[in-house]
Design a protein around this motif. Structure first.
Motif, PDB file in Angstrom:
ATOM      1  N   ALA A  19       0.818  -1.216   0.000  1.00  0.00           N
ATOM      2  CA  ALA A  19       0.000   0.000   0.000  1.00  0.00           C
ATOM      3  C   ALA A  19       0.845   1.257   0.000  1.00  0.00           C
ATOM      4  O   ALA A  19       0.344   2.348  -0.259  1.00  0.00           O
ATOM      5  CB  ALA A  19      -0.922   0.000   1.219  1.00  0.00           C
ATOM      6  N   GLN A  20       2.135   1.105   0.276  1.00  0.00           N
ATOM      7  CA  GLN A  20       3.024   2.258   0.316  1.00  0.00           C
ATOM      8  C   GLN A  20       3.494   2.628  -1.097  1.00  0.00           C
ATOM      9  O   GLN A  20       3.800   1.754  -1.906  1.00  0.00           O
ATOM     10  CB  GLN A  20       4.251   1.956   1.183  1.00  0.00           C
ATOM     11  CG  GLN A  20       3.930   1.723   2.648  1.00  0.00           C
ATOM     12  CD  GLN A  20       5.167   1.326   3.437  1.00  0.00           C
ATOM     13  OE1 GLN A  20       6.142   0.851   2.875  1.00  0.00           O
ATOM     14  NE2 GLN A  20       5.129   1.526   4.737  1.00  0.00           N
ATOM     15  N   THR A  21       3.550   3.920  -1.381  1.00  0.00           N
ATOM     16  CA  THR A  21       4.104   4.402  -2.639  1.00  0.00           C
ATOM     17  C   THR A  21       5.605   4.582  -2.476  1.00  0.00           C
ATOM     18  O   THR A  21       6.057   5.265  -1.554  1.00  0.00           O
ATOM     19  CB  THR A  21       3.473   5.739  -3.053  1.00  0.00           C
ATOM     20  OG1 THR A  21       2.052   5.582  -3.148  1.00  0.00           O
ATOM     21  CG2 THR A  21       4.014   6.193  -4.398  1.00  0.00           C
ATOM     22  N   VAL A  22       6.376   3.959  -3.347  1.00  0.00           N
ATOM     23  CA  VAL A  22       7.837   4.028  -3.263  1.00  0.00           C
ATOM     24  C   VAL A  22       8.338   5.296  -3.948  1.00  0.00           C
ATOM     25  O   VAL A  22       7.949   5.610  -5.076  1.00  0.00           O
ATOM     26  CB  VAL A  22       8.481   2.791  -3.912  1.00  0.00           C
ATOM     27  CG1 VAL A  22      10.005   2.947  -3.983  1.00  0.00           C
ATOM     28  CG2 VAL A  22       8.106   1.537  -3.137  1.00  0.00           C
ATOM     29  N   VAL A  51       0.761  12.802   3.779  1.00  0.00           N
ATOM     30  CA  VAL A  51       0.273  11.436   4.002  1.00  0.00           C
ATOM     31  C   VAL A  51      -1.248  11.384   4.060  1.00  0.00           C
ATOM     32  O   VAL A  51      -1.876  10.479   3.490  1.00  0.00           O
ATOM     33  CB  VAL A  51       0.882  10.844   5.292  1.00  0.00           C
ATOM     34  CG1 VAL A  51       0.156   9.563   5.700  1.00  0.00           C
ATOM     35  CG2 VAL A  51       2.357  10.563   5.097  1.00  0.00           C
ATOM     36  N   ASP A  52      -1.867  12.344   4.726  1.00  0.00           N
ATOM     37  CA  ASP A  52      -3.331  12.322   4.863  1.00  0.00           C
ATOM     38  C   ASP A  52      -4.022  12.360   3.506  1.00  0.00           C
ATOM     39  O   ASP A  52      -5.051  11.703   3.311  1.00  0.00           O
ATOM     40  CB  ASP A  52      -3.806  13.505   5.716  1.00  0.00           C
ATOM     41  CG  ASP A  52      -3.450  13.342   7.189  1.00  0.00           C
ATOM     42  OD1 ASP A  52      -3.094  12.212   7.583  1.00  0.00           O
ATOM     43  OD2 ASP A  52      -3.500  14.344   7.923  1.00  0.00           O
ATOM     44  N   GLU A  53      -3.472  13.121   2.565  1.00  0.00           N
ATOM     45  CA  GLU A  53      -4.106  13.245   1.251  1.00  0.00           C
ATOM     46  C   GLU A  53      -3.692  12.144   0.291  1.00  0.00           C
ATOM     47  O   GLU A  53      -4.518  11.647  -0.486  1.00  0.00           O
ATOM     48  CB  GLU A  53      -3.761  14.602   0.634  1.00  0.00           C
ATOM     49  CG  GLU A  53      -4.398  14.829  -0.733  1.00  0.00           C
ATOM     50  CD  GLU A  53      -4.130  16.214  -1.303  1.00  0.00           C
ATOM     51  OE1 GLU A  53      -4.548  16.457  -2.458  1.00  0.00           O
ATOM     52  OE2 GLU A  53      -3.511  17.041  -0.602  1.00  0.00           O
ATOM     53  N   TYR A  54      -2.423  11.729   0.333  1.00  0.00           N
ATOM     54  CA  TYR A  54      -1.908  10.810  -0.683  1.00  0.00           C
ATOM     55  C   TYR A  54      -1.611   9.400  -0.162  1.00  0.00           C
ATOM     56  O   TYR A  54      -1.385   8.501  -0.969  1.00  0.00           O
ATOM     57  CB  TYR A  54      -0.634  11.381  -1.294  1.00  0.00           C
ATOM     58  CG  TYR A  54      -0.867  12.573  -2.178  1.00  0.00           C
ATOM     59  CD1 TYR A  54      -1.081  12.438  -3.546  1.00  0.00           C
ATOM     60  CD2 TYR A  54      -0.853  13.866  -1.656  1.00  0.00           C
ATOM     61  CE1 TYR A  54      -1.267  13.537  -4.368  1.00  0.00           C
ATOM     62  CE2 TYR A  54      -1.042  14.982  -2.463  1.00  0.00           C
ATOM     63  CZ  TYR A  54      -1.257  14.813  -3.810  1.00  0.00           C
ATOM     64  OH  TYR A  54      -1.444  15.907  -4.619  1.00  0.00           O
ATOM     65  N   GLY A  55      -1.555   9.213   1.143  1.00  0.00           N
ATOM     66  CA  GLY A  55      -1.311   7.887   1.678  1.00  0.00           C
ATOM     67  C   GLY A  55       0.132   7.641   2.075  1.00  0.00           C
ATOM     68  O   GLY A  55       1.006   8.496   1.898  1.00  0.00           O
ATOM     69  N   GLN A 223       2.774  12.527  -8.568  1.00  0.00           N
ATOM     70  CA  GLN A 223       3.696  12.486  -7.437  1.00  0.00           C
ATOM     71  C   GLN A 223       4.487  13.796  -7.332  1.00  0.00           C
ATOM     72  O   GLN A 223       4.868  14.206  -6.232  1.00  0.00           O
ATOM     73  CB  GLN A 223       4.639  11.281  -7.556  1.00  0.00           C
ATOM     74  CG  GLN A 223       3.938   9.939  -7.635  1.00  0.00           C
ATOM     75  CD  GLN A 223       2.973   9.674  -6.480  1.00  0.00           C
ATOM     76  OE1 GLN A 223       3.013  10.352  -5.441  1.00  0.00           O
ATOM     77  NE2 GLN A 223       2.088   8.701  -6.654  1.00  0.00           N
ATOM     78  N   ALA A 224       4.726  14.451  -8.470  1.00  0.00           N
ATOM     79  CA  ALA A 224       5.372  15.763  -8.427  1.00  0.00           C
ATOM     80  C   ALA A 224       4.480  16.775  -7.721  1.00  0.00           C
ATOM     81  O   ALA A 224       4.954  17.599  -6.928  1.00  0.00           O
ATOM     82  CB  ALA A 224       5.693  16.235  -9.846  1.00  0.00           C
ATOM     83  N   GLY A 230       3.730  19.295  -0.472  1.00  0.00           N
ATOM     84  CA  GLY A 230       4.417  19.046   0.789  1.00  0.00           C
ATOM     85  C   GLY A 230       5.468  20.094   1.101  1.00  0.00           C
ATOM     86  O   GLY A 230       5.615  20.530   2.248  1.00  0.00           O
ATOM     87  N   LEU A 231       6.207  20.524   0.077  1.00  0.00           N
ATOM     88  CA  LEU A 231       7.229  21.551   0.278  1.00  0.00           C
ATOM     89  C   LEU A 231       6.596  22.878   0.694  1.00  0.00           C
ATOM     90  O   LEU A 231       7.087  23.555   1.612  1.00  0.00           O
ATOM     91  CB  LEU A 231       8.041  21.742  -1.005  1.00  0.00           C
ATOM     92  CG  LEU A 231       8.938  20.574  -1.421  1.00  0.00           C
ATOM     93  CD1 LEU A 231       9.556  20.843  -2.792  1.00  0.00           C
ATOM     94  CD2 LEU A 231      10.036  20.324  -0.389  1.00  0.00           C
ATOM     95  N   VAL A 232       5.527  23.267   0.019  1.00  0.00           N
ATOM     96  CA  VAL A 232       4.855  24.528   0.354  1.00  0.00           C
ATOM     97  C   VAL A 232       4.267  24.466   1.763  1.00  0.00           C
ATOM     98  O   VAL A 232       4.380  25.429   2.541  1.00  0.00           O
ATOM     99  CB  VAL A 232       3.762  24.852  -0.685  1.00  0.00           C
ATOM    100  CG1 VAL A 232       2.936  26.050  -0.238  1.00  0.00           C
ATOM    101  CG2 VAL A 232       4.393  25.121  -2.041  1.00  0.00           C
ATOM    102  N   ALA A 233       3.674  23.340   2.115  1.00  0.00           N
ATOM    103  CA  ALA A 233       3.107  23.186   3.456  1.00  0.00           C
ATOM    104  C   ALA A 233       4.202  23.285   4.519  1.00  0.00           C
ATOM    105  O   ALA A 233       4.019  23.934   5.562  1.00  0.00           O
ATOM    106  CB  ALA A 233       2.374  21.849   3.566  1.00  0.00           C
TER     107      ALA A 233
END
Length: 290
Positions: A19-22, A51-55, A223-224, A230-233
């Motif tokens: 379930a994890q995205t590599v 993680v909350d949005e994308y897993g 993924q980009a 994530g960087l902006v957050a």
């Protein structure tokens, strides 16, 4: 019963991993190369924020040994799963790959100090302007964008393939100057200061705007987008700046910029690039110097 529980735990683990995205970041060129640790930690921070949005995710590193030119070929070809590598901004790269328009080191890499031999430093003390500085040769790595920036500004550039060997080159007077970012300087000095005849200049800084973006393979836009969010957050909540300061502030302080003469040149690669990245520059007043 124990066997049944072990089987259940095994399949739960397999399901969790699947379930994890590599994601993959760039590994070092050599065992003593620590230049890409910040990039790895920055991608990890961006993934944590999303993680909350994308897993869930799993973060790996590429094999050791690839230089910058090779690493970018691997990105373009999709050699690794969700491979993200940071490099300078150029129109060509933004067309061939997916660029994340966030300056990962907040633009600080554009400020360069010089490693040199003790003999070269004695000559360098008399430099007051760019024309005088252009009398000194610069060593740069193969595939580094600095090479073209410096050449187009009128500098004589010597290219080399071995990162650690460049410190030896200037110490042995095979090239005059090895310019390095003020955020890189301290770690590199500590790692190389035992090289006989190696020293560093304390009077000058060469500046050109030099944002570095993460790049990934075409088709990897989803993924980009995750990394950009994530960087902006992380920037907005201050955690990115905290990571940046933990990595770079000591080096920036050691350089003592206020006591140096700053000589500036243009970066022609930025003429066609959307300048919105500059809002994240540490020294915003220099951001528009193209």
């Amino acid at each position: 019963m124990k066997i049944v529980l072990s089987i259940i735990c095994y399949f739960l683990l397999i399901n969790s991993l699947s379930a994890q995205t590599v994601f993959t970041t760039r590994g070092p060129e050599t065992a003593n190369d620590h230049r890409y640790e910040y990039q790895h930690r920055l991608i990890e921070l961006a993934l944590q924020k999303t993680v909350d949005e994308y897993g869930p995710y799993r973060l790996l590193q590429s094999r050791m040994g690839a230089n910058t030119k090779r690493a970018m070929v691997e990105v373009e070809q999709g050699y690794y799963k969700n491979y993200f590598v940071a490099n300078a901004v150029t129109p060509e790269r933004t067309q061939k790959m997916v660029a994340i328009p966030f300056p990962i080191d907040l633009g600080i890499l554009g400020y360069r100090v010089f490693f040199a031999s003790t003999q070269t430093l004695a000559r360098l003390k008399s430099v007051k302007n760019l024309d005088q500085l252009k009398e000194f040769s610069m060593v740069q790595g193969i595939g580094w964008n600095d090479t073209e920036i410096l050449k187009k500004s009128g500098f004589n550039v010597v290219e080399a393939s071995n990162y650690h060997g460049m410190f030896q080159m200037v110490a042995n007077n095979r090239a005059d100057l090895f310019p390095r970012g003020i955020n890189e300087f301290l770690n590199e000095w500590e790692a190389n200061k035992k090289i006989k005849n190696l020293a560093y200049d304390e009077n000058l800084i060469l500046y050109y705007p030099f944002p570095k973006f993460f790049y990934t393979t075409k088709g990897n836009e989803k993924q980009a987008d995750r990394i950009m969010k994530g960087l902006v957050a992380a920037y907005k909540d201050g955690s990115l700046q905290g990571l940046w300061q933990s990595q770079y502030q000591a080096s920036i302080d050691k350089v003592n910029m206020m006591e140096r003469r700053i000589l500036s040149v243009r970066n022609p690669d930025l003429a066609e690039i959307d300048p919105s990245y500059a809002q994240y520059f540490y020294f915003a007043s220099q951001a528009g110097t193209h």
